[in-house]
Write an enzyme that holds these catalytic residues in place. Sequence first.
Site, mmCIF file in Angstrom:
data_model
loop_
_atom_site.group_PDB
_atom_site.id
_atom_site.type_symbol
_atom_site.label_atom_id
_atom_site.label_comp_id
_atom_site.label_asym_id
_atom_site.label_seq_id
_atom_site.Cartn_x
_atom_site.Cartn_y
_atom_site.Cartn_z
ATOM 1 N N LYS A 189 0.525 -10.775 2.577
ATOM 2 C CA LYS A 189 1.547 -10.534 1.639
ATOM 3 C C LYS A 189 1.272 -9.371 1.175
ATOM 4 O O LYS A 189 0.045 -9.006 0.851
ATOM 5 C CB LYS A 189 0.096 -11.681 0.943
ATOM 6 C CG LYS A 189 0.628 -11.596 -0.457
ATOM 7 C CD LYS A 189 0.714 -10.862 -1.495
ATOM 8 C CE LYS A 189 0.541 -10.767 -2.824
ATOM 9 N NZ LYS A 189 1.774 -10.079 -3.259
ATOM 10 N N GLU A 237 -10.337 -1.777 0.097
ATOM 11 C CA GLU A 237 -10.374 -0.461 -0.600
ATOM 12 C C GLU A 237 -9.347 -0.781 -1.573
ATOM 13 O O GLU A 237 -8.105 -1.355 -2.082
ATOM 14 C CB GLU A 237 -9.383 -0.066 0.419
ATOM 15 C CG GLU A 237 -9.344 0.323 2.789
ATOM 16 C CD GLU A 237 -11.592 1.244 1.864
ATOM 17 O OE1 GLU A 237 -10.866 1.545 1.073
ATOM 18 O OE2 GLU A 237 -11.388 0.998 2.726
ATOM 19 N N CYS A 284 -4.517 6.120 -2.905
ATOM 20 C CA CYS A 284 -5.642 6.594 -2.625
ATOM 21 C C CYS A 284 -6.531 7.651 -2.828
ATOM 22 O O CYS A 284 -7.762 8.006 -3.389
ATOM 23 C CB CYS A 284 -6.071 5.455 -1.947
ATOM 24 S SG CYS A 284 -5.651 3.857 -1.775
ATOM 25 N N GLU A 303 -9.126 6.498 -12.122
ATOM 26 C CA GLU A 303 -7.704 7.069 -11.596
ATOM 27 C C GLU A 303 -6.116 6.539 -11.764
ATOM 28 O O GLU A 303 -6.197 5.849 -12.977
ATOM 29 C CB GLU A 303 -7.764 5.176 -10.517
ATOM 30 C CG GLU A 303 -6.927 5.310 -9.306
ATOM 31 C CD GLU A 303 -6.606 5.112 -7.850
ATOM 32 O OE1 GLU A 303 -6.905 3.916 -8.641
ATOM 33 O OE2 GLU A 303 -6.909 5.387 -6.855
HETATM 34 C C1 UN1 Z 1 -3.937 5.900 0.575
HETATM 35 O O1 UN1 Z 1 -4.003 5.996 -0.220
HETATM 36 O O2 UN1 Z 1 -4.070 4.202 0.347
HETATM 37 O O3 UN1 Z 1 -5.021 10.334 3.762
HETATM 38 C C2 UN1 Z 1 -3.708 5.515 1.970
HETATM 39 C C3 UN1 Z 1 -3.782 9.888 3.379
HETATM 40 C C4 UN1 Z 1 -3.009 8.853 4.272
HETATM 41 C C5 UN1 Z 1 -3.384 7.536 4.072
HETATM 42 C C6 UN1 Z 1 -3.242 7.611 2.406
HETATM 43 N N1 UN1 Z 1 -3.138 8.738 5.674
HETATM 44 O O4 UN1 Z 1 -3.668 10.290 2.347
#
Ligand code: UN1
Length: 503
Positions: free
Chosen positions: A177, A252, A286, A387
């Site tokens: 999904k 995550e 992230c 965040e």
């Molecule tokens: C994310 O931000 O969810 O290391 C992943 C990084 C990328 C992956 C980020 N290779 O910024």
Amino acid sequence: MAAASELFTHFIGGRWVEGSGGRTFERRNPATGALVGTFAQGGPAEVDAAVAAAKSSFDSWRRYPAPRRGELLFRAGQLLLDRKEQLAREMTEEMGKVLSEARGDVQEAIDMAFYMAGEGRRMSGQTVPSEMRDKFQMSVRKPLGVCGVVTPWNFPMAIPSWKIFPALIAGNTVVFKPASATPRMAIRFVEALEEAGVPAGVVNLVLGTGAEVGDAIVAHPDVPLVTFTGSTATGTDVAVRGAELNKRVSLEMGGKNAVIVMDDADLALATDGILWSAFGTAGQRCTAASRVVVHRAVQRELVERLVARVGGMRLGDGLDETVDVGPLVSARQLETVAEYVSVGKREGARLAAGGEVVREGALAQGHFHQPTVFDDARPGMRIAQEEIFGPVTALIPVDSLGEAIDVVNGVPYGLSASIFTADVNRAFRAMQDIFTGILYVNAGTTGAEIHLPFGGTKATGNGHREAGTAALDFFTEWQSIYVDYSGKLQRAQIDPVEGTGTI
Ligand code: UN1
């Protein structure tokens, strides 16, 4: 590319199907407002059908030799590679990241396909000696069954690849999904698997909202494992509901990543690293650097360098290769970012660059926000704790490395951190004392490669890791196997072994 009138659909049991409810949703380009596509909107009925298909194909898939599963992944990776440019363009249209970064996103999926394809010929366990004579023992990995895969929009190819390729190579089947903002990329991803020859029912795709489709996956009794990337609030909810049903859940979630800049750092390099990791993907990673913990001795110079460069960054449609920063994914995300900028001002941080929503000229139809730098933030401020997921970073001055490390660690999250320093002792001190899942020395906070574990500590995750061989630990159960070929009962820990002493 599909005509705008085409209805994009679910993929269940090896067929593209509209589903039962007749509902649809649209996705629009966040830079221009143009229609990207119209998509079937599923719910619990489509999830039931997808889980049933995944469940019934599990037994044959788990017995499909792993190296052969790997060959299918190699083929899927090659198809993604052949289509990389087209996929990258479609990604930019669908979620806004600039083209060079969209190419990187597709490349990350290709890398993961090839890496996990190779695991089909490894998938190593252990063989260890026995305490007894004439007894052999080993551990092997076993798949669990149907894996629910719930992904975000910010890495619409890379993140599904981190989850789906290891799930498949291990012999699990999948119900996928994707985020409602990136359904077309999810379709492209699944098309590559279908064309590579992955058998019907092994990968299923259901489009729709988290509240309907995501919830139904998490609640489904025939889905023993769920992997989720998204907000900490939603992830925690998935964990709680998963625990009630005794599911294995991998999360995550958020980050509040920091770059440390020491007084001995190469400031030109630090400036490059900060700009790239704070404003790449318009800060919607992230791993984005939303804090810069700077030694007071170089604070002024660093701010000047950042401000000079930020002023020259071009905002616009990511398909234009001269653009540095694309739009935010949605009007809501833009609102959130604007709200955080006003919070930062109210809290008393000094706005050093940017700070405005942009609605002029060619940008009027999109969700654009200037890259924004706050200076003189304090560690406890909301803009230094929460965040933001947008192009905003905040400088926090400190007087020592010890203080810098305390500030880095002093947030609820623990995904990524970095330190710029020329002093190897300081670099090792940072490696030792910073408690994040990822740490960089003399680079920004983004840019993880797919063959090391990816994930974070504290509220960022729940102890699992994606990528690398660590990913297999989530997608498999260990089975320890003891083979006694002595022809007699040998009781471990109890029976003496003839001709040996005891300790
Ligand atoms: C994310 O931000 O969810 O290391 C992943 C990084 C990328 C992956 C980020 N290779 O910024």
